[in-house]
Design a protein around this motif. Structure first.
Motif, PDB file in Angstrom:
ATOM      1  N   ILE A 143       0.877  -1.176   0.000  1.00 23.83           N
ATOM      2  CA  ILE A 143       0.000   0.000   0.000  1.00 23.83           C
ATOM      3  C   ILE A 143       0.914   1.226   0.000  1.00 23.83           C
ATOM      4  O   ILE A 143       1.673   1.433   0.950  1.00 23.83           O
ATOM      5  CB  ILE A 143      -0.921  -0.009   1.227  1.00 23.83           C
ATOM      6  CG1 ILE A 143      -1.783  -1.282   1.223  1.00 23.83           C
ATOM      7  CG2 ILE A 143      -1.797   1.231   1.257  1.00 23.83           C
ATOM      8  CD1 ILE A 143      -2.570  -1.488   2.487  1.00 23.83           C
ATOM      9  N   VAL A 144       0.839   2.032  -1.061  1.00 20.67           N
ATOM     10  CA  VAL A 144       1.822   3.086  -1.298  1.00 20.67           C
ATOM     11  C   VAL A 144       1.109   4.444  -1.333  1.00 20.67           C
ATOM     12  O   VAL A 144      -0.002   4.565  -1.874  1.00 20.67           O
ATOM     13  CB  VAL A 144       2.574   2.856  -2.626  1.00 20.67           C
ATOM     14  CG1 VAL A 144       3.686   3.887  -2.807  1.00 20.67           C
ATOM     15  CG2 VAL A 144       3.145   1.448  -2.673  1.00 20.67           C
ATOM     16  N   GLY A 145       1.759   5.446  -0.734  1.00 18.30           N
ATOM     17  CA  GLY A 145       1.258   6.815  -0.815  1.00 18.30           C
ATOM     18  C   GLY A 145       0.731   7.335   0.502  1.00 18.30           C
ATOM     19  O   GLY A 145       0.260   6.585   1.355  1.00 18.30           O
ATOM     20  N   TRP A 146       0.841   8.686   0.668  1.00 14.17           N
ATOM     21  CA  TRP A 146       0.409   9.323   1.914  1.00 14.17           C
ATOM     22  C   TRP A 146      -1.083   9.131   2.135  1.00 14.17           C
ATOM     23  O   TRP A 146      -1.513   8.747   3.221  1.00 14.17           O
ATOM     24  CB  TRP A 146       0.765  10.803   1.852  1.00 14.17           C
ATOM     25  CG  TRP A 146       0.293  11.588   3.049  1.00 14.17           C
ATOM     26  CD1 TRP A 146      -0.954  12.109   3.254  1.00 14.17           C
ATOM     27  CD2 TRP A 146       1.051  11.896   4.210  1.00 14.17           C
ATOM     28  NE1 TRP A 146      -1.023  12.735   4.460  1.00 14.17           N
ATOM     29  CE2 TRP A 146       0.209  12.626   5.081  1.00 14.17           C
ATOM     30  CE3 TRP A 146       2.361  11.650   4.605  1.00 14.17           C
ATOM     31  CZ2 TRP A 146       0.632  13.102   6.314  1.00 14.17           C
ATOM     32  CZ3 TRP A 146       2.786  12.144   5.830  1.00 14.17           C
ATOM     33  CH2 TRP A 146       1.928  12.855   6.677  1.00 14.17           C
ATOM     34  N   GLU A 147      -1.909   9.396   1.120  1.00 11.91           N
ATOM     35  CA  GLU A 147      -3.351   9.279   1.288  1.00 11.91           C
ATOM     36  C   GLU A 147      -3.770   7.850   1.559  1.00 11.91           C
ATOM     37  O   GLU A 147      -4.658   7.589   2.383  1.00 11.91           O
ATOM     38  CB  GLU A 147      -4.057   9.805   0.035  1.00 11.91           C
ATOM     39  CG  GLU A 147      -3.957  11.299  -0.166  1.00 11.91           C
ATOM     40  CD  GLU A 147      -2.602  11.694  -0.743  1.00 11.91           C
ATOM     41  OE1 GLU A 147      -1.838  10.782  -1.124  1.00 11.91           O
ATOM     42  OE2 GLU A 147      -2.306  12.911  -0.811  1.00 11.91           O
ATOM     43  N   ALA A 148      -3.138   6.890   0.892  1.00  5.76           N
ATOM     44  CA  ALA A 148      -3.500   5.490   1.090  1.00  5.76           C
ATOM     45  C   ALA A 148      -3.179   5.020   2.508  1.00  5.76           C
ATOM     46  O   ALA A 148      -3.984   4.341   3.158  1.00  5.76           O
ATOM     47  CB  ALA A 148      -2.786   4.613   0.063  1.00  5.76           C
TER      48      ALA A 148
END
Length: 370
Positions: free
Chosen positions: A24-29
């Protein structure tokens, strides 16, 4: 400078909770993942681990670095499968983002074991271990105790032996001395802990099903096992009858030898009966007989001869066993022992020869069938 901030979940608790597939990649995720995990179980330490991952990424961003947030989880039914799945995810992240270094965020010793796997893919600059602070007051102690009492397995493992010990303690103290009572309770408590620790209850619960399947499948070994058990009881009974009361420092050794001399033939016969039943099961089956099952009966007879020889030598040396006569010649203890040892070796060699010949015939038959 690109830095990979990894939150490691080796046991895949996050995946089982949310149903999401890693990585799971990314700030929002990751920020959305914190909400999902926290709503499902607010007491889960993974929530703090995810929040720490966000904090580390925020600090790196404030320092004008380019952080890449990612949550990697293990998968599979074993630790090896979990580590391989996790290493594959790290490889994909490194190939896609090409980071110069990584910061690993973990919350348990189990997750820490995969750090060498990550280090083999990318340089690890820091390992951030998240430790959740707990309030050590009466309320927290009561809450933990309540959780402990709600666990059925822990209650049966800890509270039942402890309660039985407290009930037996006054009874034993009224009947025996303090030392004897405490020793007895310690022995019972140790037996209970070994019973649970070695999973004896699980083994006993499988016995009825195994016996039922063996009876329905028509195995000869079921009957021979019962016969061997009876023969073993007969051997123990006759060995106990053969023990004569003696006084002296050597009385214990003499008693043991008398018991063994009388019980060994019956115990060997019991083992031979059980191994014969297992051998018959193999003969009836369609897969043929394996070498260990052919060797077993001969090995049992050889061990019985050797055991009988050593115990007889000891008793004959102590004048508790008459010297055997062969054609008017008295056999010495050494000669008797040597004869039994040679007989045991010969029987063992015969077993090896028989097993080797049968195995070679089976191999030839298999080659001809092909």
């Amino acid at each position: 400078m690109t830095t990979l901030v990894l939150c490691v979940d080796r046991s895949d608790d996050i995946g089982r909770t949310t149903g999401l597939k890693s990585p799971i990649v990314g700030w929002e995720a990751v920020q959305s993942l914190v909400t999902d995990v926290g709503l499902d179980d607010p007491e889960d330490s993974r929530v703090n681990c995810l929040l720490e991952t966000l904090r580390v990424a925020r600090d790196l961003r404030d320092d004008r670095e380019e952080p890449v947030l990612a949550v990697v989880s293990g998968g599979g039914d074993s630790l090896v499968g979990a580590d391989r799945s996790l290493s594959t995810q790290v490889d994909d992240l490194v190939a896609e983002h090409d980071p110069e270094s990584a910061i690993v965020v973990i919350d348990s010793a189990n997750d820490e074991r995969v750090i060498p796997v990550i280090e083999s893919r990318v340089r690890v600059d820091s390992v951030d271990r998240v430790v959740v602070r707990q309030a050590h007051d009466i309320e927290s102690t009561y809450y933990l105790l309540k959780q402990f009492l709600a666990d059925e397995e822990l209650r049966s493992t800890v509270l039942v032996p402890l309660g039985a010990t407290l009930l037996l303690l006054p009874v034993l103290l009224t009947q025996f001395s303090t030392a004897v009572a405490l020793a007895g309770l310690a022995g019972l408590l140790g037996a209970a802990l070994l019973y649970k620790g070695l999973a004896v209850d699980d083994l006993l619960s499988e016995v009825p099903e195994r016996v039922r399947s063996a009876l329905y499948s028509g195995r000869v070994s079921v009957v021979t096992y019962a016969v061997s058990f009876g023969l073993a009881l007969v051997g123990a009974f006759l060995g106990a009858l053969a023990v004569t009361p003696q006084v002296g420092p050597e009385s214990a050794i003499v008693s043991v030898m008398q018991f063994a001399y009388s019980a060994v033939p019956w115990l060997a016969l019991a083992a031979l009966t059980a191994s014969t039943g297992r051998l018959l099961d193999e003969l009836i089956g369609s897969d043929g007989v394996s070498t260990p099952y052919l060797n077993l009966p001969f090995g049992v007879i050889a061990l019985g001869l050797v055991g009988r020889g050593f115990t007889g030598w000891f008793l004959q040396r102590e004048s508790l066993l008459a010297d055997p006569q062969i054609a008017g010649y008295a056999v010495t203890p050494q000669q008797r022992l040597a004869a039994f040892i040679v007989a045991g070796i010969v029987v063992s060699l015969i077993g090896v020869k028989v097993a080797a010949s049968v195995s070679s015939e089976t191999l030839e038959d298999a080659v001809q069938k092909q």
